[in-house]
Structures are given as structure tokens and as C-alpha cells.
Design an enzyme around this catalytic site. Structure first.
Site, PDB file in Angstrom:
ATOM      1  CE  LYS A 191       3.736   6.584   0.348  1.00 45.35           C
ATOM      2  NZ  LYS A 191       2.311   6.657   0.533  1.00 45.35           N
TER       3      LYS A 191
ATOM      4  NE  ARG B 141      -0.039   2.973  -4.621  1.00 46.68           N
ATOM      5  CZ  ARG B 141       1.029   3.645  -4.850  1.00 46.68           C
ATOM      6  NH1 ARG B 141       1.846   3.547  -3.850  1.00 46.68           N
ATOM      7  NH2 ARG B 141       1.365   3.939  -6.327  1.00 46.68           N
TER       8      ARG B 141
HETATM    9  N1  PMM Z   1       1.416   6.647  -2.175  1.00 46.89           N
HETATM   10  C1  PMM Z   1       1.935   6.980  -3.271  1.00 46.89           C
HETATM   11  C2  PMM Z   1       1.142   7.094  -4.505  1.00 46.89           C
HETATM   12  N2  PMM Z   1      -0.176   6.271  -4.557  1.00 46.89           N
HETATM   13  N3  PMM Z   1      -1.887   5.678  -3.532  1.00 46.89           N
HETATM   14  C3  PMM Z   1      -2.589   5.241  -2.464  1.00 46.89           C
HETATM   15  N4  PMM Z   1      -3.753   4.673  -2.195  1.00 46.89           N
HETATM   16  N5  PMM Z   1      -1.927   5.315  -1.173  1.00 46.89           N
HETATM   17  C4  PMM Z   1      -0.609   5.797  -1.166  1.00 46.89           C
HETATM   18  O1  PMM Z   1      -0.021   5.848  -0.022  1.00 46.89           O
HETATM   19  C5  PMM Z   1       0.213   6.295  -2.225  1.00 46.89           C
HETATM   20  C6  PMM Z   1      -0.750   6.321  -3.466  1.00 46.89           C
HETATM   21  C7  PMM Z   1       3.202   7.448  -3.330  1.00 46.89           C
HETATM   22  O2  PMM Z   1       3.919   6.183  -3.269  1.00 46.89           O
HETATM   23  P1  PMM Z   1       4.880   5.724  -4.809  1.00 46.89           P
HETATM   24  O3  PMM Z   1       5.912   6.781  -5.337  1.00 46.89           O
HETATM   25  O4  PMM Z   1       5.642   4.639  -4.255  1.00 46.89           O
HETATM   26  O5  PMM Z   1       3.600   5.423  -5.505  1.00 46.89           O
END
Ligand code: PMM
Length: 281
Positions: free
Chosen positions: A216, A255
Site C-alpha cells: 500500500k 492479506r
Molecule cells: N485492501 C484492498 C482490497 N480489499 N480487503 C480487506 N479486507 N482489507 C484490505 O486492506 C483490502 C481489501 C485494496 O488492495 P488491492 O488493490 O491490493 O486488492
């Protein structure tokens, strides 16, 4: 229905974005075939859960239609489930959650924690599956403007507690809830670090914690070079450092984009004596 997986270590949720526009891996696997192949690789590397999403939530992203989202995720979820993977669906839409569970998903990961779609909480309650309640203040095209807090830790905690209350009142079993502070969702870098440094405030709400820090922007800003944030795919080492600290603190799950490295690091933490704070589970 499968209960939430609980291991005696932090578990690894591998990210599988079947999108053209996610912030770090958009377009990397945007056909069902390439997404399935990548999902199988994540399972092979030791992902405990593969989180399949068909909508980018990066700041400013515009939403796909429901049909496009369904087309992106359903075939992938079915194929990974058939390969005995544990699959979650990353969606803010009740209709997608329902179809994804029918295709084999056992966990609904809603970055809005049930706020984006008025039907989400009751649909998840009826499905009887796990539900990730993430802290959320508004959609991607507004979220950066909503990053205003007097005290980010106590406000995020209070707002998350309200989301949990609504989920329980809708009939979702407490045992099926996982909380996520929502790093980057209406939070700037400083606010993300404040949340990470005060995870006990969220653990006190009584549910397992999931943290999504992988690649991030706040990590890119920490590693800034010549006033430019480090590019997303060069943030994996920093992500790993954070995973070690989070595993030591006993979070339920991380995650992440890079599965094998996080699994290896979590094994090391376990061998070194494991979590110092079992209360976080
Ligand atoms: N961040 C993203 C998408 N989904 N779900 C949860 N539970 N927590 C998060 O911090 C989160 C998420 C955005 O990141 P990406 O584009 O790498 O998927």
C-alpha cells in the site's frame, strides 16, 4: 458450511484481483484463465485463503457493472474451490456475494463492512458464511476526502464497533465476524501507522483481526526515493517486515500479494515463540 479457518499461526490470504485497474496488479490476471492459473500458484505457495475480487478499490476507481463483476469472479472461484482451495470473495455487492458462495466461496470480504449495499448484511446472515467487516467511510471516488479525524484510533474503533453491531443485529453470528481496520481506506499514511500501532484497540472488540497492508501507498511513501513513492511492486520487503510484526502480535490473518514469503516469515515467528498476545485471535 465451513467455519472460519483458525490455525495456531497467522494465516495468509493471497490476493487475486481479476481487474484491469487495481493499484499494484491491475491487468496482471484479467482473464478467467490467467486468474485461475495465478490462483492455483497462490495455493501452491501456501495461501490459506485466496481472496478473489472483481472490482478495484483503489482511490478514484470507478465501479464495474454487477454483470461484469460476476463474470470476472465466478468461474475463478468455482475452479479454485474445485482444486480444494479455500476462497473468499472481495465484493461490496450482496448479489455477487450470494453467487460467489454458491460457486464455493466460504468468506465474504466486504471492504465497506456492509455499508455499500443495504442487502449485504442480511444476505450474509442467511448464507451463514464468514464476513470481513472492514472500516469504511465511503466509495473509492470519495474516500481520500473522508480521511479527516480528530483521533483516528478511537474514531475508527467506534465506527467499526457500529458496523459490527449492525452485522449482529442483521443475524450474522459473532463467530463468523472478522475485523479489518481498512488501511488506506479514508486514511493517509500517518493515520495508517497510528492504527497499526494501536491494534489492541481493535482486538478489544472481540473478533479476529485481518490486516491488508500489502504494497500500500503508505509503505511506498515510507520508502520514498527522490520525493517519489517507491513503486507498488517494490514494496514487498516492507510488507514482509510488517507481517512479522503483525504475526508476533497474533493477528488472525494478513492479506497479501506475495504469499510464499509471508508464509515463510510466519513460520519463523512461530518457531521463535509465536504470538506474544493470544488475545488478538
Ligand atoms: N485492501 C484492498 C482490497 N480489499 N480487503 C480487506 N479486507 N482489507 C484490505 O486492506 C483490502 C481489501 C485494496 O488492495 P488491492 O488493490 O491490493 O486488492
Amino acid at each position: 458450511m465451513l467455519a472460519l479457518p483458525h490455525l495456531n499461526r497467522t494465516l495468509v490470504m493471497g490476493i487475486l484481483n481479476v481487474t484491469p485497474d487495481s493499484f499494484s496488479d491491475g491487468g496482471d490476471h484479467d482473464t478467467p484463465e490467467s486468474a485461475i492459473e495465478y490462483g492455483l500458484k497462490l495455493l501452491d505457495e501456501g495461501a490459506d485463503i485466496v481472496d478473489v475480487g472483481g472490482e478495484s478499490t483503489r482511490p478514484g476507481a470507478s465501479r464495474p457493472t454487477v454483470n461484469v463483476e460476476l463474470e470476472r469472479v465466478l468461474e475463478v472461484i468455482a475452479a479454485l474451490t474445485k482444486a480444494r482451495g479455500v476462497v473468499s470473495v472481495d465484493t461490496q455487492r450482496a448479489q455477487v456475494a450470494q453467487a460467489a458462495v454458491a460457486a464455493g466461496a466460504v468468506l465474504v470480504n466486504d471492504v465497506s463492512g456492509g455499508r455499500a449495499d443495504p442487502d449485504m448484511l442480511s444476505v450474509v446472515a442467511d448464507l451463514g458464511v464468514g464476513f470481513v467487516v472492514q472500516h469504511w467511510r465511503g466509495p473509492s471516488d470519495q474516500m481520500d476526502q473522508l480521511a479527516r479525524y480528530d483521533d483516528v484510533v478511537s474514531q475508527v474503533r467506534r465506527e467499526l464497533a457500529d458496523q459490527v453491531d449492525l452485522a449482529l443485529r442483521a443475524g450474522i453470528a459473532e463467530d463468523n465476524l472478522i475485523l479489518d481496520p481498512g488501511l488506506g481506506f479514508s486514511k493517509n499514511s500517518e493515520q495508517n501507522w497510528a492504527l497499526l500501532n494501536n491494534l489492541d484497540a481493535f482486538a478489544e472488540l472481540g473478533c479476529p483481526l485481518l490486516v491488508g497492508a500489502s504494497r500500500k501507498r503508505f509503505l511506498g511513501e515510507l520508502l520514498e526515493e527522490g520525493s517519489q513513492p517507491r513503486p507498488p511492486k517494490q514494496r514487498d520487503d516492507a510488507t514482509l517486515a510488517l507481517t512479522v510484526l503483525l504475526a508476533e502480535r497474533g493477528v488472525w490473518g494478513v492479506r497479501t500479494h506475495s504469499v510464499r514469503a509471508q508464509r515463510d516469515a510466519i513460520e519463523v515467528v512461530g518457531r521463535m515463540g509465536g504470538s506474544h498476545c493470544a488475545a488478538f485471535r
